[in-house]
Design an enzyme around this catalytic site. Structure first.
Site, mmCIF file in Angstrom:
data_model
loop_
_atom_site.group_PDB
_atom_site.id
_atom_site.type_symbol
_atom_site.label_atom_id
_atom_site.label_comp_id
_atom_site.label_asym_id
_atom_site.label_seq_id
_atom_site.Cartn_x
_atom_site.Cartn_y
_atom_site.Cartn_z
ATOM 1 N N THR D 49 1.035 -1.068 0.030
ATOM 2 C CA THR D 49 -0.012 -0.078 -0.008
ATOM 3 C C THR D 49 0.907 1.114 0.021
ATOM 4 O O THR D 49 0.705 2.139 -0.800
ATOM 5 C CB THR D 49 -0.832 0.001 1.282
ATOM 6 O OG1 THR D 49 -1.690 -1.235 1.108
ATOM 7 C CG2 THR D 49 -1.795 1.290 1.323
ATOM 8 N N THR D 50 1.885 1.340 0.731
ATOM 9 C CA THR D 50 2.914 2.493 0.996
ATOM 10 C C THR D 50 3.457 2.631 -0.470
ATOM 11 O O THR D 50 3.728 3.781 -0.931
ATOM 12 C CB THR D 50 3.967 2.206 2.002
ATOM 13 O OG1 THR D 50 3.338 2.110 3.262
ATOM 14 C CG2 THR D 50 4.860 3.307 1.960
ATOM 15 N N TYR D 141 -2.429 -10.615 3.460
ATOM 16 C CA TYR D 141 -2.406 -9.245 3.588
ATOM 17 C C TYR D 141 -4.007 -8.595 4.295
ATOM 18 O O TYR D 141 -4.494 -8.413 3.316
ATOM 19 C CB TYR D 141 -1.975 -8.409 2.642
ATOM 20 C CG TYR D 141 -1.663 -6.962 2.773
ATOM 21 C CD1 TYR D 141 -1.983 -6.106 3.892
ATOM 22 C CD2 TYR D 141 -1.194 -6.267 1.598
ATOM 23 C CE1 TYR D 141 -1.849 -5.110 3.951
ATOM 24 C CE2 TYR D 141 -0.538 -5.014 1.932
ATOM 25 C CZ TYR D 141 -1.338 -4.172 3.061
ATOM 26 O OH TYR D 141 -0.983 -2.952 3.056
ATOM 27 N N LYS D 171 -0.011 -10.389 7.308
ATOM 28 C CA LYS D 171 0.168 -8.959 7.421
ATOM 29 C C LYS D 171 -0.928 -8.479 7.850
ATOM 30 O O LYS D 171 -2.087 -8.346 7.287
ATOM 31 C CB LYS D 171 0.636 -8.169 6.192
ATOM 32 C CG LYS D 171 0.857 -6.955 6.328
ATOM 33 C CD LYS D 171 1.574 -5.926 5.281
ATOM 34 C CE LYS D 171 1.421 -4.486 5.310
ATOM 35 N NZ LYS D 171 1.063 -4.036 6.263
ATOM 36 N N SER D 173 -3.189 -5.449 8.909
ATOM 37 C CA SER D 173 -3.350 -4.129 8.935
ATOM 38 C C SER D 173 -5.091 -3.871 9.309
ATOM 39 O O SER D 173 -5.852 -3.498 8.478
ATOM 40 C CB SER D 173 -2.997 -3.564 7.543
ATOM 41 O OG SER D 173 -1.755 -3.728 7.437
ATOM 42 N N GLY D 196 0.387 -3.903 10.995
ATOM 43 C CA GLY D 196 0.426 -2.929 9.980
ATOM 44 C C GLY D 196 0.322 -1.412 10.651
ATOM 45 O O GLY D 196 0.210 -0.615 9.720
ATOM 46 N N ASP D 198 1.853 0.997 12.701
ATOM 47 C CA ASP D 198 3.009 1.384 13.213
ATOM 48 C C ASP D 198 2.662 2.390 14.596
ATOM 49 O O ASP D 198 3.329 2.223 15.567
ATOM 50 C CB ASP D 198 3.851 2.576 12.362
ATOM 51 C CG ASP D 198 3.918 2.038 10.851
ATOM 52 O OD1 ASP D 198 3.170 1.043 10.430
ATOM 53 O OD2 ASP D 198 4.852 2.478 10.061
ATOM 54 N N GLU D 199 1.352 3.072 14.356
ATOM 55 C CA GLU D 199 1.029 4.244 15.580
ATOM 56 C C GLU D 199 0.826 3.216 16.690
ATOM 57 O O GLU D 199 0.669 4.077 17.684
ATOM 58 C CB GLU D 199 0.000 4.978 14.837
ATOM 59 C CG GLU D 199 0.097 5.527 13.569
ATOM 60 C CD GLU D 199 -0.364 4.313 12.503
ATOM 61 O OE1 GLU D 199 0.280 3.335 12.017
ATOM 62 O OE2 GLU D 199 -1.489 4.566 11.942
ATOM 63 N N SER D 215 5.005 2.021 7.005
ATOM 64 C CA SER D 215 5.544 3.150 6.201
ATOM 65 C C SER D 215 6.583 3.828 6.989
ATOM 66 O O SER D 215 7.529 4.411 6.593
ATOM 67 C CB SER D 215 4.464 3.928 5.611
ATOM 68 O OG SER D 215 3.795 4.481 6.504
#
Lengths: 305, 305, 305, 305
Positions: D49-50, D141, D171, D173, D196, D198-199, D215
């Site tokens: 996606t990134t 994913y 994966k 997300s 997925g 990161d935050e 990302s």
């Protein structure tokens, strides 16, 4: 004086007890309270989603509030009252009653048939309700999966205080943990966040969370008490194992229809809160027997000893 | 005896009149009724979406029902009452009252916080409500854009009658016109469909539709009367031109926030129904002046003479 | 010179023919074209949703475009090519090829993984594609139920022309008929709207619509020809009866999985376009036999004689 | 032999570098790789996606894969290739290439224009892709917010292995951390989950997570390295402080449009990956200057030293 952060630790979002004819059964509340106190749960969040608040009339919600406060009087139990609804005068009436009853806090979700389109409208909505209980701490109850109202909570906490002087935090039933952490940091850290997903409460403790409001604390509090204790002792593997039990329990109940299965589980523990009102489905006697067997196989009755 | 298909022709989904302090203003109902009768509208659908039903308490809805039936008595006006809510006992109480008041029909939408997941649950929900008014024709009110409950209406009409003996049709506020036509054909054509999108009512007439329930019939009925007359005379170009006026009018109102602008338009016509309750936004005095100017430019005041 | 409004009347959104191994079967296109011409369908819309465009590689789409244009040459058949995709260079390459092939028009839907958030971004996206075919009429293809991009089409037609000089209209696969009528009126009525819901095409004729692009025109065109003829003769009851047949047909196919059943129906008519690619499901031989029986019972094979 | 759990620790979901004319700029990949290795990031997830995978042609994705593998050869960098698309033959071709290139793993998301309606269809879809790379570990994913395909991942891991012999994990997300923990426990704990978001990566470490694909690891890896180190040392307060920095960074970038701002940030670090393709918006030179100032004020350039 009321505590600054009333929704700390494990807060049980209580079930509403019904008779078999679907009417309110206020007699059960003493039993619910005793069960919770016995499990070390000292705060209840009444008339919320778990309480089927939208399936109750305003009068029923007020009767529940009155009875819970009567039962709690003289015990360690503290009562927080959800007053959200689609009808502003009803919500204001419930807020005013909560203040009279000396509830430790109120909360309200967004109206969900007609929806506020932006933060300004949402804050205005909350302000009208909070103003009816000017001495009672107010929580906004963010639960987008039910209300379909999805607005930024970090922005809410930045903008709301000037119009919502009693705002103390959020009941955060939203899976966005970036927003959760930003909300914890907002306003210099002065807001209280009560997380609403029992199934991954541990994930919020590590971000600085201080507790949760949820339905499984009614019947599975020992699991979470051990989890929190392990977490605080730095024993993360053990904390994780307890959280996994919670996840497995919720997954099992969800297969039967979560609300009906959760209320049936209360019954299995001797707290007969009856079946939920429509549109929730109820478990048949056969299903309850089968659920009991599956709970035994899972180890549930040992976990909560 | 009650008419078999009570919701035919133009049925106004009435606004709820509020005072400036937000309280009910029952005194305006006579004015609303007179305005509608003057415009040739002979059936009202009260306590629906246009009436901000979810923003009203159950008591307020019952007061409105009582007053509308009093006002209608002795006139040509017939009253249909929407009794849907998230709370089954409230809906049953309103249904029972509707039967006492001799309403020509009741209707109910799906509960929308907790949602029925399948037709079986939805039919069960409706059956509980309809049973409280066993002599009153029942309409299911399908409005998925608000309730987020989206189930097949042709299948509903096939399966529901055995459990819903009073079912006579649907208030169809759903843009799926294939479902609309299949519903018209269901059960040998015995169901009555009242279409809920005034802005393209003409598109349903050509499919066999017989009328609609809507908010713009409160203030723009002459446009639709001419449209239907032209349609029935086979003058489709003229019918289309009237429908376009309706679309242009709705588009203009929507730019101001539809509910607030529609209520302000009533005020411009001398029927002061006040502003809507939150979370709907209200128009300021300046906005109302501007709206009036835009309505004039559009030709609205000539269209409704 | 190209027609100003290339997508008028019945336009078949063609199926992509596959071999049993899932590879393109270009040999079938002659058969598809002959079948359509025999049914009086003179325009094809290739590489659209019915063609499973998102399941095709760019090279496959270009091979299909080339072959359709070869087959159409010298016949009455006109070819319109959908060039929309998530990848702008691919869409531009397909647009450029369409111009070389002298297609009567191109169209493109909104990208749907990453989504334009507002009209400005959507118009910019379309402008990049249209600029690669500067002599070819361009249609924006609005299909929010698939793309999850839902922006105002009346506003699009107001704002886009200055940046989209080749814009001639919309392929309108959107149930909002108020927007449909406003789009017909936009720009002084200069835009061409091709409606995408065959199942209620009649509802748009009465609003001034001039035709549709759809999948059922591949196998059920006679129904719609009769419907349009009846409509134009002012025989609305007959037009409505034909539209009901269309609705009943679509409902039957949908029960089998629409795409697989539609392609199987083509096979039953002697045009073997094979099964769809995943993620669409295919019908088994048994299901095809059963479908054939149900189509016979419905009367389908008589309807399309 | 390939590692059993190839996506451990911090895995950068790389950006696709474009020239100002929008064409691929493969020359930048060496720079990207060097930057990541310098930051201690040793695995890349390309064409995700990134990487704007849906905005790339299949040929471009294959060129990127080839170049990344050339650049990685002889370094510590390992390459995992996302091969998901809406077009099965394209995905199979990319999977086959990945196997030839000896990628450590492949992954694929669900098709999102036409959508698999149930797990059986989704598993079938994945099986077709995985079969084209029979020696390469496969990850599904799961990214429902983009694909609008939302199916139970714990159930997927239970049912898929028999048809997906190369399946090693997900994966993930998806914000549902109850599903995350149940997936970690599925199959006796044999699956690898790469988170997925990161935050809130920290929230998954405490549940037993072992890393993430994201990302922000392209430009902010030092923050996360410190976070993981603190977490592993039992210093949760410090881990939390680093996670908060990540959240604040993401919030800042999101205000500019995340993709454009993230690519601009790479440029500020001397890795000129250009602007994103439409429909993502790009930052103007002025906006980049302003962003730089805000990043400085936040402390970002110190955080990543």
């Amino acid at each position: 004086m009321k505590p600054l952060h009333p929704l700390r630790g494990l807060v049980a979002a209580t079930h509403t007890p019904f008779r078999t004819d679907g009417s309110l059964n206020l007699d059960v509340i003493e039993r619910q309270a005793a069960h919770l106190l016995n499990d070390g749960v000292k705060t209840v969040f009444i008339n919320g989603t778990t309480a089927e608040c939208t399936s109750l009339s305003c009068q029923e919600r007020q009767a529940l509030a009155r009875r819970w406060c009567e039962v709690a009087r003289g015990t360690e139990l503290k009562v927080s009252i959800h007053v959200g609804s689609n009808c502003l005068p009803d919500s204001r009436a419930m807020a005013a009653q909560a203040e009279e009853l000396d509830a430790i806090s109120i909360s309200a979700f967004a109206p969900s048939y007609f929806k506020p389109r932006d933060l300004d409208m949402l804050i205005g909505w909350c302000a009208e309700i909070a103003a009816a209980a000017p001495e009672t701490p107010f929580y906004f109850y963010d639960i987008p999966v039910f209300t379909h109202v999805s607005l930024s909570m970090p922005d809410f906490l930045e903008r709301a205080p000037s119009r919502l002087p009693t705002l103390v935090g959020l009941k955060f039933s939203n899976p966005d943990l970036m927003a959760f952490q930003l909300c914890l940091a907002a306003g210099g850290g002065r807001f209280n966040l009560a997380f609403g997903c029992d199934e991954w409460l541990l994930s919020t403790l590590v971000l600085g969370g201080t507790g949760g409001v949820g339905s499984t604390y009614n019947f599975a509090a020992p699991i979470y008490h051990r989890m929190i204790k392990a977490y605080e002792a730095g024993n993360l593997a053990e904390a994780r194992a307890e959280q996994l039990r919670s996840a497995q329990l919720v997954r099992l109940l969800a297969r039967y229809g979560f609300m009906g299965a959760a209320k049936a589980t209360m019954g299995l523990l001797g707290v007969d809160v009856g079946a939920p009102r429509p549109p929730h489905s109820s478990l048949t006697a056969d299903q309850i027997r089968q659920l009991k067997g599956e709970l035994e196989t899972l180890g549930f009755f040992d976990w909560i000893r």
